[in-house]
Design a protein around this motif. Structure first.
Motif, PDB file in Angstrom:
ATOM      1  N   VAL A   7       0.836  -1.205   0.000  1.00  0.00           N
ATOM      2  CA  VAL A   7       0.000   0.000   0.000  1.00  0.00           C
ATOM      3  C   VAL A   7       0.868   1.252   0.000  1.00  0.00           C
ATOM      4  O   VAL A   7       0.571   2.242  -0.680  1.00  0.00           O
ATOM      5  CB  VAL A   7      -0.967  -0.008   1.206  1.00  0.00           C
ATOM      6  CG1 VAL A   7      -1.726   1.317   1.298  1.00  0.00           C
ATOM      7  CG2 VAL A   7      -1.943  -1.178   1.099  1.00  0.00           C
ATOM      8  N   ALA A   8       1.974   1.205   0.759  1.00  0.00           N
ATOM      9  CA  ALA A   8       2.834   2.381   0.860  1.00  0.00           C
ATOM     10  C   ALA A   8       3.386   2.805  -0.493  1.00  0.00           C
ATOM     11  O   ALA A   8       3.620   3.998  -0.736  1.00  0.00           O
ATOM     12  CB  ALA A   8       3.979   2.116   1.828  1.00  0.00           C
ATOM     13  N   THR A   9       3.581   1.836  -1.380  1.00  0.00           N
ATOM     14  CA  THR A   9       4.103   2.163  -2.710  1.00  0.00           C
ATOM     15  C   THR A   9       3.222   3.197  -3.402  1.00  0.00           C
ATOM     16  O   THR A   9       3.717   4.099  -4.085  1.00  0.00           O
ATOM     17  CB  THR A   9       4.208   0.886  -3.570  1.00  0.00           C
ATOM     18  OG1 THR A   9       5.104  -0.028  -2.934  1.00  0.00           O
ATOM     19  CG2 THR A   9       4.707   1.199  -4.960  1.00  0.00           C
ATOM     20  N   GLY A  10       1.920   3.110  -3.187  1.00  0.00           N
ATOM     21  CA  GLY A  10       1.001   4.077  -3.785  1.00  0.00           C
ATOM     22  C   GLY A  10       0.979   5.414  -3.088  1.00  0.00           C
ATOM     23  O   GLY A  10       0.483   6.406  -3.654  1.00  0.00           O
ATOM     24  N   ASN A  11       1.500   5.471  -1.856  1.00  0.00           N
ATOM     25  CA  ASN A  11       1.503   6.725  -1.098  1.00  0.00           C
ATOM     26  C   ASN A  11       2.748   7.561  -1.335  1.00  0.00           C
ATOM     27  O   ASN A  11       2.764   8.762  -1.050  1.00  0.00           O
ATOM     28  CB  ASN A  11       1.390   6.429   0.399  1.00  0.00           C
ATOM     29  CG  ASN A  11       0.096   5.751   0.774  1.00  0.00           C
ATOM     30  OD1 ASN A  11      -0.927   5.957   0.130  1.00  0.00           O
ATOM     31  ND2 ASN A  11       0.128   4.934   1.820  1.00  0.00           N
ATOM     32  N   VAL A  12       3.789   6.921  -1.840  1.00  0.00           N
ATOM     33  CA  VAL A  12       5.091   7.577  -1.959  1.00  0.00           C
ATOM     34  C   VAL A  12       5.034   8.806  -2.856  1.00  0.00           C
ATOM     35  O   VAL A  12       5.677   9.833  -2.572  1.00  0.00           O
ATOM     36  CB  VAL A  12       6.142   6.561  -2.450  1.00  0.00           C
ATOM     37  CG1 VAL A  12       7.380   7.252  -2.993  1.00  0.00           C
ATOM     38  CG2 VAL A  12       6.525   5.627  -1.305  1.00  0.00           C
ATOM     39  N   ALA A  13       4.263   8.748  -3.944  1.00  0.00           N
ATOM     40  CA  ALA A  13       4.172   9.895  -4.856  1.00  0.00           C
ATOM     41  C   ALA A  13       3.660  11.131  -4.115  1.00  0.00           C
ATOM     42  O   ALA A  13       4.146  12.257  -4.344  1.00  0.00           O
ATOM     43  CB  ALA A  13       3.270   9.561  -6.038  1.00  0.00           C
ATOM     44  N   LEU A  14       2.695  10.936  -3.222  1.00  0.00           N
ATOM     45  CA  LEU A  14       2.162  12.052  -2.434  1.00  0.00           C
ATOM     46  C   LEU A  14       3.230  12.638  -1.523  1.00  0.00           C
ATOM     47  O   LEU A  14       3.387  13.860  -1.439  1.00  0.00           O
ATOM     48  CB  LEU A  14       0.963  11.581  -1.612  1.00  0.00           C
ATOM     49  CG  LEU A  14       0.406  12.573  -0.592  1.00  0.00           C
ATOM     50  CD1 LEU A  14      -0.113  13.826  -1.290  1.00  0.00           C
ATOM     51  CD2 LEU A  14      -0.705  11.919   0.242  1.00  0.00           C
ATOM     52  N   PHE A  15       3.974  11.767  -0.841  1.00  0.00           N
ATOM     53  CA  PHE A  15       5.020  12.252   0.063  1.00  0.00           C
ATOM     54  C   PHE A  15       6.092  13.022  -0.706  1.00  0.00           C
ATOM     55  O   PHE A  15       6.547  14.087  -0.269  1.00  0.00           O
ATOM     56  CB  PHE A  15       5.661  11.084   0.815  1.00  0.00           C
ATOM     57  CG  PHE A  15       4.701  10.214   1.582  1.00  0.00           C
ATOM     58  CD1 PHE A  15       3.508  10.725   2.088  1.00  0.00           C
ATOM     59  CD2 PHE A  15       4.975   8.866   1.790  1.00  0.00           C
ATOM     60  CE1 PHE A  15       2.623   9.914   2.788  1.00  0.00           C
ATOM     61  CE2 PHE A  15       4.106   8.059   2.493  1.00  0.00           C
ATOM     62  CZ  PHE A  15       2.926   8.580   2.984  1.00  0.00           C
ATOM     63  N   ARG A  16       6.483  12.480  -1.849  1.00  0.00           N
ATOM     64  CA  ARG A  16       7.519  13.148  -2.645  1.00  0.00           C
ATOM     65  C   ARG A  16       7.023  14.479  -3.205  1.00  0.00           C
ATOM     66  O   ARG A  16       7.771  15.458  -3.258  1.00  0.00           O
ATOM     67  CB  ARG A  16       7.968  12.217  -3.772  1.00  0.00           C
ATOM     68  CG  ARG A  16       8.816  11.046  -3.283  1.00  0.00           C
ATOM     69  CD  ARG A  16       9.141  10.090  -4.415  1.00  0.00           C
ATOM     70  NE  ARG A  16      10.041   9.026  -3.951  1.00  0.00           N
ATOM     71  CZ  ARG A  16      10.153   7.840  -4.544  1.00  0.00           C
ATOM     72  NH1 ARG A  16       9.428   7.570  -5.630  1.00  0.00           N
ATOM     73  NH2 ARG A  16      10.991   6.935  -4.071  1.00  0.00           N
ATOM     74  N   LYS A  17       5.782  14.534  -3.644  1.00  0.00           N
ATOM     75  CA  LYS A  17       5.218  15.770  -4.173  1.00  0.00           C
ATOM     76  C   LYS A  17       5.260  16.874  -3.129  1.00  0.00           C
ATOM     77  O   LYS A  17       5.498  18.044  -3.447  1.00  0.00           O
ATOM     78  CB  LYS A  17       3.785  15.528  -4.636  1.00  0.00           C
ATOM     79  CG  LYS A  17       3.120  16.751  -5.255  1.00  0.00           C
ATOM     80  CD  LYS A  17       1.707  16.416  -5.727  1.00  0.00           C
ATOM     81  CE  LYS A  17       1.034  17.643  -6.340  1.00  0.00           C
ATOM     82  NZ  LYS A  17      -0.355  17.327  -6.803  1.00  0.00           N
ATOM     83  N   ARG A  18       5.073  16.484  -1.875  1.00  0.00           N
ATOM     84  CA  ARG A  18       5.089  17.453  -0.783  1.00  0.00           C
ATOM     85  C   ARG A  18       6.511  17.765  -0.311  1.00  0.00           C
ATOM     86  O   ARG A  18       6.689  18.642   0.529  1.00  0.00           O
ATOM     87  CB  ARG A  18       4.289  16.902   0.403  1.00  0.00           C
ATOM     88  CG  ARG A  18       2.781  16.971   0.232  1.00  0.00           C
ATOM     89  CD  ARG A  18       2.083  16.287   1.389  1.00  0.00           C
ATOM     90  NE  ARG A  18       0.686  16.690   1.486  1.00  0.00           N
ATOM     91  CZ  ARG A  18       0.230  17.690   2.207  1.00  0.00           C
ATOM     92  NH1 ARG A  18       1.089  18.430   2.916  1.00  0.00           N
ATOM     93  NH2 ARG A  18      -1.051  17.985   2.248  1.00  0.00           N
TER      94      ARG A  18
END
Length: 345
Positions: free
Chosen positions: A94-105
């Motif tokens: 699941v975290a793999t899908g969240n990483v883009a959000l963290f990086r964008k921020r």
């Protein structure tokens, strides 16, 4: 709590997430910004009771959590607005899908061992590679079994004793609280490849390890049990090997002749020591089983998969955020906060 303390968000409040959140609250240089989840069960009610700020991880979850009476402080975006770093403890992949959000921020983040090494291109065990994590924006805490492998083989390597290692892992079938839903009975299930994934994973932390692992799933839920055969790089006696293991504050010696004859009795010891959630943060290594024949070393230990990665996560927070650039100082600080030591009793 210092005004300069790091604000930590925990995304996912399951087996690991709730322990990470509790550990963060025990650090004097960190504060828990809040926790995010999608669940409507008892875990989030306990989080409310503890005074943790709870956020809905998705808009859909916000609706269901609110209807269930979970007191919410907002959505995941609101939590991330208030965080310096996020520890993603969501289920595997699941975290793999969240990483883009963290990086964008531009937000520093930590994922757990269920995610691939390639996701962050850095895998972390504090005693082995803290320095290479300092100032990074992202890292991965390796799995419970891999953490134990790196701790024990790393201790032997630092003492100049390690040539190559071969290990057999008896893996618990599932987490205790999920044993009514999954797991196995009346069978043993071999992992489908040799080496099993833990050996290559340990090499993601220390590429110098010559290590091969084999694993089998067993019908119990308390902990994992490892057996290791290590070829020593030079002649050494038992006392020197024990000294190497004692050099790690996160390897704790236990003894069969003290009545600690199985993983159940070690787990009971954790309860008697009043550890939170009966957590065994250390590798519990049976001292009286350590055996040397010629240049071969044999030993066995227990791994609490719910707890062993918690101190590593705390140290990773310090490394990524620059709270500490000294591995020994961070490890000592984490150990003191969590009650970790080289002797359990």
């Amino acid at each position: 709590m210092s005004d300069k303390s790091i604000r930590v968000a925990v995304n996912g409040y399951g087996v690991i997430g709730k322990r990470v959140a509790d550990a963060v609250t025990r650090q004097d240089d960190m504060q828990l910004a809040g926790i995010a989840d999608t669940s409507v069960d008892w875990r989030l009610r306990v989080a409310n009771q503890r005074g943790y700020r709870v956020f809905a991880a998705t808009p859909k979850a916000h609706t269901s959590m609110s209807k269930a009476g979970i007191v919410l402080s907002g959505n995941l975006d609101d939590l991330l607005d208030e965080a310096d770093i996020v520890v993603d403890c969501t289920p595997k992949h699941v975290a793999t899908g969240n990483v883009a959000l963290f990086r964008k921020r531009g937000l520093r983040f930590i994922v757990q061992g269920g995610e691939p090494h390639a996701l962050t291109e850095h895998s972390f065990v504090a005693e082995s590679n803290f320095d290479s994590a300092v100032g990074r924006y992202e890292t991965r805490i390796v799995s419970c079994n891999t953490t134990s492998i790196v701790r024990t083989l790393g201790a032997l390597k630092r003492a100049g004793l390690l040539k190559k290692a071969r290990g057999t892992l008896l893996r618990r079938a599932t987490d205790p609280w999920e044993s009514h839903q999954s797991g196995i009975m009346n069978t043993l299930v071999p992992e489908q490849s040799i080496p099993s994934h833990q050996g290559p994973d340990a090499q993601s932390v220390d590429p110098d390890f010559d290590v091969v692992t084999m694993a089998v799933k067993v019908p119990e839920t308390l902990a994992h049990l490892h057996y290791w055969n290590v070829e020593l790089s030079r002649a050494a006696d038992r006392e020197e090997v024990l000294a190497a293991f004692h050099s790690s504050t996160r390897i704790a010696m236990v003894r069969l002749d003290d009545g600690l004859t199985g993983i159940n009795s070690v787990k009971e010891l954790m309860a008697d020591l009043k550890r939170p959630n009966d957590n065994l943060y250390e590798v519990a290594l049976w001292e009286d089983l350590v055996t040397i024949q010629n240049n071969e070393l044999f030993y066995a230990y227990m791994v609490d998969n719910q707890a062993i990665v918690i101190p590593e996560t705390i140290d990773a927070i310090r490394a990524l955020t620059g709270l500490s650039t000294d591995s020994q100082k961070s490890i000592a600080k984490t150990n003191a906060a969590l009650g970790i030591g080289s002797a359990l009793y």
